[in-house]
Design a protein around this motif. Sequence first.
Motif, short mmCIF file in Angstrom:
data_model
loop_
_atom_site.label_atom_id
_atom_site.label_comp_id
_atom_site.label_asym_id
_atom_site.label_seq_id
_atom_site.Cartn_x
_atom_site.Cartn_y
_atom_site.Cartn_z
N LEU A 1 0.81 -1.22 0.00
CA LEU A 1 0.00 0.00 0.00
C LEU A 1 0.84 1.27 0.00
O LEU A 1 1.93 1.31 0.57
N ASP A 2 0.28 2.32 -0.63
CA ASP A 2 0.85 3.65 -0.50
C ASP A 2 0.73 4.13 0.95
O ASP A 2 -0.20 3.74 1.67
N ASP A 3 1.63 4.99 1.34
CA ASP A 3 1.58 5.63 2.65
C ASP A 3 0.75 6.91 2.53
O ASP A 3 1.19 7.88 1.91
N PRO A 4 -0.44 6.98 3.12
CA PRO A 4 -1.26 8.19 3.01
C PRO A 4 -0.65 9.40 3.71
O PRO A 4 -1.08 10.52 3.47
N PHE A 5 0.34 9.16 4.56
CA PHE A 5 0.93 10.25 5.34
C PHE A 5 2.41 10.43 5.03
O PHE A 5 3.19 10.90 5.87
N ALA A 6 2.79 10.08 3.82
CA ALA A 6 4.21 10.09 3.44
C ALA A 6 4.83 11.49 3.53
O ALA A 6 6.04 11.62 3.75
N ASP A 7 4.03 12.53 3.38
CA ASP A 7 4.56 13.90 3.36
C ASP A 7 4.68 14.50 4.76
O ASP A 7 5.22 15.61 4.91
N GLU A 8 4.20 13.81 5.77
CA GLU A 8 4.25 14.37 7.12
C GLU A 8 5.65 14.25 7.72
O GLU A 8 6.40 13.32 7.41
N GLN A 9 5.98 15.21 8.57
CA GLN A 9 7.24 15.22 9.30
C GLN A 9 6.96 15.04 10.79
O GLN A 9 5.87 15.39 11.27
N PRO A 10 7.91 14.51 11.54
CA PRO A 10 7.69 14.35 12.99
C PRO A 10 7.43 15.70 13.68
O PRO A 10 8.05 16.72 13.32
N LEU A 11 6.52 15.69 14.64
CA LEU A 11 6.30 16.87 15.47
C LEU A 11 7.50 17.08 16.40
O LEU A 11 7.91 18.20 16.67
N PHE A 12 8.05 15.97 16.88
CA PHE A 12 9.24 15.97 17.74
C PHE A 12 9.74 14.53 17.84
O PHE A 12 9.03 13.59 17.43
N THR A 13 10.91 14.35 18.36
CA THR A 13 11.50 13.03 18.54
C THR A 13 11.90 12.86 20.00
O THR A 13 12.62 13.70 20.55
N ILE A 14 11.42 11.80 20.62
CA ILE A 14 11.78 11.51 22.01
C ILE A 14 13.10 10.75 22.03
O ILE A 14 13.29 9.77 21.29
N THR A 15 14.01 11.19 22.86
CA THR A 15 15.31 10.54 23.03
C THR A 15 15.58 10.36 24.52
O THR A 15 14.81 10.82 25.37
N ALA A 16 16.68 9.72 24.84
CA ALA A 16 17.05 9.54 26.24
C ALA A 16 17.30 10.89 26.91
O ALA A 16 17.08 11.04 28.12
N GLU A 17 17.70 11.89 26.14
CA GLU A 17 18.02 13.20 26.71
C GLU A 17 16.77 13.98 27.10
O GLU A 17 16.79 14.71 28.10
N ASN A 18 15.70 13.87 26.33
CA ASN A 18 14.49 14.64 26.67
C ASN A 18 13.37 13.74 27.21
O ASN A 18 12.20 14.14 27.25
N LEU A 19 13.72 12.54 27.63
CA LEU A 19 12.75 11.54 28.08
C LEU A 19 11.83 12.06 29.17
O LEU A 19 10.61 11.82 29.16
N ALA A 20 12.38 12.79 30.14
CA ALA A 20 11.59 13.26 31.28
C ALA A 20 10.42 14.14 30.84
O ALA A 20 9.38 14.17 31.49
N GLN A 21 10.58 14.81 29.73
CA GLN A 21 9.54 15.73 29.24
C GLN A 21 8.30 14.98 28.76
O GLN A 21 7.19 15.54 28.76
N TYR A 22 8.47 13.72 28.36
CA TYR A 22 7.36 12.99 27.72
C TYR A 22 6.95 11.72 28.45
O TYR A 22 6.04 11.03 28.01
N GLN A 23 7.60 11.38 29.58
CA GLN A 23 7.41 10.05 30.14
C GLN A 23 6.00 9.82 30.71
O GLN A 23 5.60 8.66 30.91
N GLU A 24 5.21 10.86 30.95
CA GLU A 24 3.83 10.65 31.38
C GLU A 24 3.03 9.90 30.32
O GLU A 24 2.08 9.18 30.64
N ASN A 25 3.43 10.04 29.07
CA ASN A 25 2.73 9.40 27.97
C ASN A 25 3.52 8.22 27.39
O ASN A 25 3.36 7.87 26.22
N LEU A 26 4.36 7.62 28.23
CA LEU A 26 5.14 6.44 27.84
C LEU A 26 4.89 5.31 28.83
O LEU A 26 4.63 5.55 30.01
N SER A 27 4.99 4.09 28.35
CA SER A 27 4.86 2.93 29.23
C SER A 27 6.18 2.66 29.92
O SER A 27 7.25 3.16 29.50
N ALA A 28 6.13 1.85 30.98
CA ALA A 28 7.37 1.48 31.67
C ALA A 28 8.33 0.75 30.74
O ALA A 28 9.55 0.92 30.82
N GLY A 29 7.77 -0.06 29.83
CA GLY A 29 8.61 -0.77 28.87
C GLY A 29 9.33 0.17 27.92
O GLY A 29 10.51 -0.03 27.60
#
Length: 455
Positions: free
Chosen positions: A71-99
């Motif tokens: 299948l074609d990707d219907p969202f191929a032109d979209e770019q990430p809003l942001f990228t979570i990394t180990a460095e900014n993890l604390a900013q997003y961990q409320e919306n992350l699982s323990a795993g």
Amino acid sequence: MKAMINLLFGLACSLCGLNAQAAVSSAEAQRLGQDLTPVGAVRAGNSAGTIPAWNGGLPKDAGQENQDGFLDDPFADEQPLFTITAENLAQYQENLSAGQIAMFKRYPDSYRMPVYPSHRTVALPDAVYAAIKTSALNTEAIASGNGLKGFSASRYYAFPLPQNGLEVVWNHITRYRGRTLRRSIVQVTPQVSGDYTLVRFEDKVGFPEGLKDLDAEKTANALLYYTQRVTAPARLAGNVLLVHESIDQISQPRMAWLYNAGQRRVRRAPQVAYDGPGTAADGLATMDNLDMYNGAPDRYEWRLLGKRELYIPYNNYKLESPSLKYSDIVKAGHTNQDLARYELHRVWEVEAVLKPGERHIYAKRRFFLDEDSWQIALSEQYDTRGQLWRVGQAMLIHQYKAQVPLYAFETLNDLVAGRYLAIGMKNEEKRGVEFDIDLSAAEFTPAALRNAGVR
């Protein structure tokens, strides 16, 4: 405060579920397709506007399908809003699982999660929506919730208005995956260095309503029929697994057979269940890890912990692209996270704790299910010491032409061994997934195994 609310919600639902074994009332079922979607998800978006309302999902013409079924990707032109990394993890961990958090800590230099705009893409056939309402009105839990009564009238999504954790998991087990399907896929279990050998499978799945020549009366308790044929490497080629999955696995347990190409013999395979070793998994997965979770749920006590908003793998069309090579995806430690797509979605959180006297290598498990598809998106497996051991994730994708929610592939990361299993990739295969193919009941019999296993 939010965690406390979820905990209280989960305890209330669990207590209610101890006595609530019956189907819901007509008034409750009327919510399906109104304030709830036809599958039982909340139709509205969230208050922050970061999760949109469900508006019917992707239409069948959302993109093109090439001659090989990709299948074609219907969202191929979209770019990430942001990228979570180990460095900014604390900013997003409320919306992350323990795993997920554990993966960042285990691989701080390479693990990342590109987060994109959220799209609620799931759209099922009208006939399935009608069946879901039938399930709500007719399906009852029996045998302490480990079996279903009245489900054969619908056969999809046993409890669209779940009252406890076990009912939530039943929705994953009984979700719509097409009437029949066939796929050629690969599995890898890379070494710590990243070196791997491809194991190739040809899978076929038939649900009772999609199979020709099926005796409906004799198979009223049948959930699905499944064959898995190994085509590579040469030392395993020709081995075939056959599974008859039942609805009530307590009164009629799963039946499984293995054809060994070297011995040219068909044998019953009772080990193909629970924590039996996964096929060619190099000790990195159990039988019930496949499809994120499968089989009889009777060895665990199930609790509904509530609903959360998490960043989960979603709309991973890029990861299923035939333009990618397996070497682009398979890397040391984990698959290539730069190719992954995550979105914020509401999920059901369920915890399973091993019952006293029961045996399984996982003493506790947690599952996070996408509310729109009832697919498990994330999983956590804990050892007997209570330590997080293995972390699973499924790269969700909606097959909009066939109107089937599915996975691009799924992974299971062993945090102790530093290795992982990935299964379901098909980028370099001749075809994508084939739906609604002609299959007969005779193809899913022990007698048919020998022919299926010819090298």
